[in-house]
Motif scaffolding. Structure first.
Motif, PDB file in Angstrom:
ATOM      1  N   PHE A 105      -8.574  42.250  64.487  1.00 55.50           N
ATOM      2  CA  PHE A 105      -9.786  42.200  64.901  1.00 55.50           C
ATOM      3  C   PHE A 105     -10.697  43.604  64.496  1.00 55.50           C
ATOM      4  O   PHE A 105     -11.649  43.643  64.120  1.00 55.50           O
ATOM      5  N   ASP A 106      -9.902  44.539  64.519  1.00 56.71           N
ATOM      6  CA  ASP A 106     -10.304  45.930  64.376  1.00 56.71           C
ATOM      7  C   ASP A 106     -10.679  46.134  62.824  1.00 56.71           C
ATOM      8  O   ASP A 106     -11.679  46.736  62.382  1.00 56.71           O
ATOM      9  N   GLN A 107      -9.956  45.410  62.097  1.00 58.78           N
ATOM     10  CA  GLN A 107     -10.142  45.436  60.498  1.00 58.78           C
ATOM     11  C   GLN A 107     -11.498  44.660  60.266  1.00 58.78           C
ATOM     12  O   GLN A 107     -12.409  45.462  59.466  1.00 58.78           O
ATOM     13  N   SER A 108     -11.731  43.569  60.900  1.00 58.11           N
ATOM     14  CA  SER A 108     -13.024  42.917  60.627  1.00 58.11           C
ATOM     15  C   SER A 108     -14.264  43.526  61.111  1.00 58.11           C
ATOM     16  O   SER A 108     -15.386  43.544  60.625  1.00 58.11           O
ATOM     17  N   GLN A 109     -13.816  44.280  62.118  1.00 60.72           N
ATOM     18  CA  GLN A 109     -15.162  44.930  62.825  1.00 60.72           C
ATOM     19  C   GLN A 109     -15.478  46.146  61.854  1.00 60.72           C
ATOM     20  O   GLN A 109     -16.700  46.489  61.703  1.00 60.72           O
ATOM     21  N   ALA A 110     -14.524  46.638  61.136  1.00 57.90           N
ATOM     22  CA  ALA A 110     -15.032  47.827  60.379  1.00 57.90           C
ATOM     23  C   ALA A 110     -15.506  47.412  59.034  1.00 57.90           C
ATOM     24  O   ALA A 110     -16.152  48.256  58.331  1.00 57.90           O
ATOM     25  N   LEU A 111     -15.825  46.010  58.865  1.00 57.08           N
ATOM     26  CA  LEU A 111     -16.242  45.689  57.429  1.00 57.08           C
ATOM     27  C   LEU A 111     -17.525  45.317  57.846  1.00 57.08           C
ATOM     28  O   LEU A 111     -18.029  44.389  58.731  1.00 57.08           O
ATOM     29  N   ARG A 112     -18.517  45.725  57.200  1.00 58.03           N
ATOM     30  CA  ARG A 112     -20.006  45.311  57.277  1.00 58.03           C
ATOM     31  C   ARG A 112     -19.958  44.034  56.726  1.00 58.03           C
ATOM     32  O   ARG A 112     -20.910  43.044  57.524  1.00 58.03           O
ATOM     33  N   ARG A 113     -19.489  43.501  55.859  1.00 63.86           N
ATOM     34  CA  ARG A 113     -19.423  42.414  55.143  1.00 63.86           C
ATOM     35  C   ARG A 113     -18.180  41.587  55.193  1.00 63.86           C
ATOM     36  O   ARG A 113     -17.281  42.055  54.045  1.00 63.86           O
ATOM     37  N   PRO A 114     -17.914  41.032  56.107  1.00 66.26           N
ATOM     38  CA  PRO A 114     -16.249  40.545  56.201  1.00 66.26           C
ATOM     39  C   PRO A 114     -15.960  39.963  55.011  1.00 66.26           C
ATOM     40  O   PRO A 114     -16.603  38.956  54.251  1.00 66.26           O
ATOM     41  N   ALA A 115     -14.988  40.270  54.470  1.00 61.43           N
ATOM     42  CA  ALA A 115     -14.230  39.614  53.248  1.00 61.43           C
ATOM     43  C   ALA A 115     -13.750  38.136  53.233  1.00 61.43           C
ATOM     44  O   ALA A 115     -13.725  37.521  52.304  1.00 61.43           O
ATOM     45  N   THR A 116     -13.029  37.774  54.519  1.00 62.07           N
ATOM     46  CA  THR A 116     -12.452  36.649  54.494  1.00 62.07           C
ATOM     47  C   THR A 116     -13.183  35.617  55.726  1.00 62.07           C
ATOM     48  O   THR A 116     -14.043  36.214  56.407  1.00 62.07           O
ATOM     49  N   ASN A 117     -12.887  34.389  55.783  1.00 63.36           N
ATOM     50  CA  ASN A 117     -13.706  33.609  57.003  1.00 63.36           C
ATOM     51  C   ASN A 117     -12.861  33.929  57.971  1.00 63.36           C
ATOM     52  O   ASN A 117     -13.798  34.053  59.264  1.00 63.36           O
ATOM     53  N   VAL A 118     -11.976  34.516  58.299  1.00 60.17           N
ATOM     54  CA  VAL A 118     -11.068  34.825  59.351  1.00 60.17           C
ATOM     55  C   VAL A 118     -11.728  36.218  59.932  1.00 60.17           C
ATOM     56  O   VAL A 118     -12.149  36.096  61.204  1.00 60.17           O
ATOM     57  N   GLN A 119     -12.088  36.930  59.023  1.00 59.38           N
ATOM     58  CA  GLN A 119     -12.930  38.489  59.403  1.00 59.38           C
ATOM     59  C   GLN A 119     -14.254  38.085  59.815  1.00 59.38           C
ATOM     60  O   GLN A 119     -14.600  38.641  60.969  1.00 59.38           O
ATOM     61  N   HIS A 120     -14.762  36.870  59.028  1.00 56.12           N
ATOM     62  CA  HIS A 120     -16.159  36.575  59.686  1.00 56.12           C
ATOM     63  C   HIS A 120     -16.207  36.067  61.216  1.00 56.12           C
ATOM     64  O   HIS A 120     -17.119  36.293  61.705  1.00 56.12           O
ATOM     65  N   TRP A 121     -15.195  35.211  61.312  1.00 57.65           N
ATOM     66  CA  TRP A 121     -15.044  34.578  62.754  1.00 57.65           C
ATOM     67  C   TRP A 121     -14.663  35.610  63.855  1.00 57.65           C
ATOM     68  O   TRP A 121     -15.295  35.624  64.682  1.00 57.65           O
ATOM     69  N   GLN A 122     -13.705  36.646  63.288  1.00 59.35           N
ATOM     70  CA  GLN A 122     -13.433  37.449  64.353  1.00 59.35           C
ATOM     71  C   GLN A 122     -14.733  38.529  64.671  1.00 59.35           C
ATOM     72  O   GLN A 122     -14.776  38.897  65.803  1.00 59.35           O
ATOM     73  N   LYS A 123     -15.296  39.035  63.693  1.00 60.84           N
ATOM     74  CA  LYS A 123     -16.311  39.854  63.808  1.00 60.84           C
ATOM     75  C   LYS A 123     -17.469  39.327  64.557  1.00 60.84           C
ATOM     76  O   LYS A 123     -18.182  39.666  65.534  1.00 60.84           O
ATOM     77  N   SER A 124     -17.703  37.912  64.464  1.00 61.03           N
ATOM     78  CA  SER A 124     -18.653  37.243  65.431  1.00 61.03           C
ATOM     79  C   SER A 124     -18.144  37.246  66.784  1.00 61.03           C
ATOM     80  O   SER A 124     -18.991  37.047  67.815  1.00 61.03           O
ATOM     81  N   LEU A 125     -16.881  36.846  67.095  1.00 63.81           N
ATOM     82  CA  LEU A 125     -16.606  36.667  68.491  1.00 63.81           C
ATOM     83  C   LEU A 125     -16.654  38.222  69.264  1.00 63.81           C
ATOM     84  O   LEU A 125     -17.141  38.368  70.477  1.00 63.81           O
ATOM     85  N   VAL A 126     -16.197  39.387  68.432  1.00 66.18           N
ATOM     86  CA  VAL A 126     -16.217  40.713  68.884  1.00 66.18           C
ATOM     87  C   VAL A 126     -17.844  40.873  69.280  1.00 66.18           C
ATOM     88  O   VAL A 126     -18.340  41.471  70.357  1.00 66.18           O
ATOM     89  N   GLU A 127     -18.533  40.603  68.354  1.00 66.30           N
ATOM     90  CA  GLU A 127     -19.977  41.045  68.640  1.00 66.30           C
ATOM     91  C   GLU A 127     -20.693  40.208  69.959  1.00 66.30           C
ATOM     92  O   GLU A 127     -21.837  40.877  70.550  1.00 66.30           O
TER      93      GLU A 127
END
Length: 338
Positions: A105-127
């Motif tokens: 989850f920490d990697q997805s948060q570090a990305l302004r534009r998530p590279a994968t759909n998993v990162q996009h989902w993780q970023k949305s949950l943390v936000e």
């Protein structure tokens, strides 16, 4: 009335997948709470718990007894919930990439534009959870006693939560390193020393087959009582007196299968074993007595979890026990590294 704050994330084929989320807003200045279930999509128990908790929150809101705000995400992972293979859901890992849904989850948060759909989902949950003061992440183990993971910064305050849910065990951790949801969310709190009015924990609601109205009702009652105790709901609900054993993460003993075969447990969940006592055996080749391997406890303690299936692969986790000293196998990090 509860506000529907559901949102969409991208599926494997680029389609929109809905994450159902609801927010109950109170009239006072009580804490903000975020509770989610099903980050590992095959861990179902928490989904029913939150389903049963929702009407009680709705009533408290309508009667003006809700002083804080509560966000519920009863089924947090639409990517994993559809991963059925030969009649069984495989919701711990993302099919397309092999990623554990509760890692990085920490990697997805570090990305302004998530590279994968998993990162996009993780970023949305943390936000969604980022502004909360109190955060609970509901999981289940294979077969297990109910227990709570809690960072040392929130102990012994976490004892009240464990007691409310009649959890015998609290596992205290200091360092993770794999970017779980909880670890990622509390990282800025720890960095800024901002933990006095905050709290986070991961609740393991027994095993994956422990899904029933009786158990979920008991857990929903416990969560409701805890929300009252922390000032979210204006209602007096005395917390149950319940013994909670706190065990250091490094003292937990994880026993791995030395070979594949038919797994036969000789001890039940919750049983206490002495150091060196046998608790299970593996029949490598049924019919060949020489293929039988006896498994012994590494130190004295209680059996907290055990493997759900009775045919086990070499290297899989057979069982986990509490301990009173650092495990010789302890190398830091999470209890379950994968």
């Amino acid at each position: 009335m509860a506000q529907d704050i559901s949102f969409n994330v991208r599926g494997n084929n680029g389609e929109d997948l809905r994450v159902g989320a609801w927010r109950f807003d109170g009239a006072g200045n009580g804490p903000k709470v975020h509770v989610q279930a099903g980050v590992h999509a095959d861990e179902i128990a928490g989904m029913l718990v939150l389903h049963l908790l929702m009407p009680r929150l709705r009533q408290a809101e309508s009667e003006g007894r809700l002083k804080g705000s509560v966000t519920l995400v009863p089924q947090a992972n639409p990517l994993g919930i559809g991963q059925f293979r030969q009649g069984r859901i495989l919701g711990r890992f993302h099919d397309a990439t092999g990623q554990n849904f509760n890692r990085s989850f920490d990697q997805s948060q570090a990305l302004r534009r998530p590279a994968t759909n998993v990162q996009h989902w993780q970023k949305s949950l943390v936000e969604l959870a980022a502004t909360a003061d109190l955060v609970l992440d509901l999981h289940t183990d294979d077969e297990a006693l109910p227990y709570v993971y809690v960072h040392r910064a929130f102990w012994p305050r976490g004892r009240a939560l464990a007691a409310a849910l009649k959890m015998d065990l609290a596992i205290i951790w200091d360092e993770g390193g794999d970017g779980s949801f909880e670890e990622t969310l509390i990282a800025p709190w720890l960095r800024d020393g901002d933990t006095a009015q905050r709290f986070a924990a991961t609740l393991e609601l027994r095993g994956q087959a422990d899904v029933s109205d009786r158990l979920a009702g008991q857990d929903a009652d416990g969560l409701y009582a805890w929300l009252c105790s922390v000032g979210v709901i204006d209602e007096v609900r005395p917390l149950a007196q319940w013994p909670v054993q706190a065990v250091e993460m490094g003292h937990m003993e994880t026993i791995l299968a030395p070979r594949p075969g038919v797994l036969v447990f000789e001890k039940e969940l919750g049983d206490f074993v002495e150091e060196g006592q046998r608790f299970a055996r593996i029949l490598g080749r049924p019919g060949d007595a020489s293929s039988e391997v006896i498994l012994h406890a590494a130190q004295a303690g209680r059996m907290v979890t055990r493997y759900r299936d009775r045919l086990i692969a070499q290297g899989s986790v057979v069982a986990k026990f509490t301990g009173s000293r650092v495990s010789r196998n302890w190398a830091g990090g999470l209890l379950d590294p994968n």
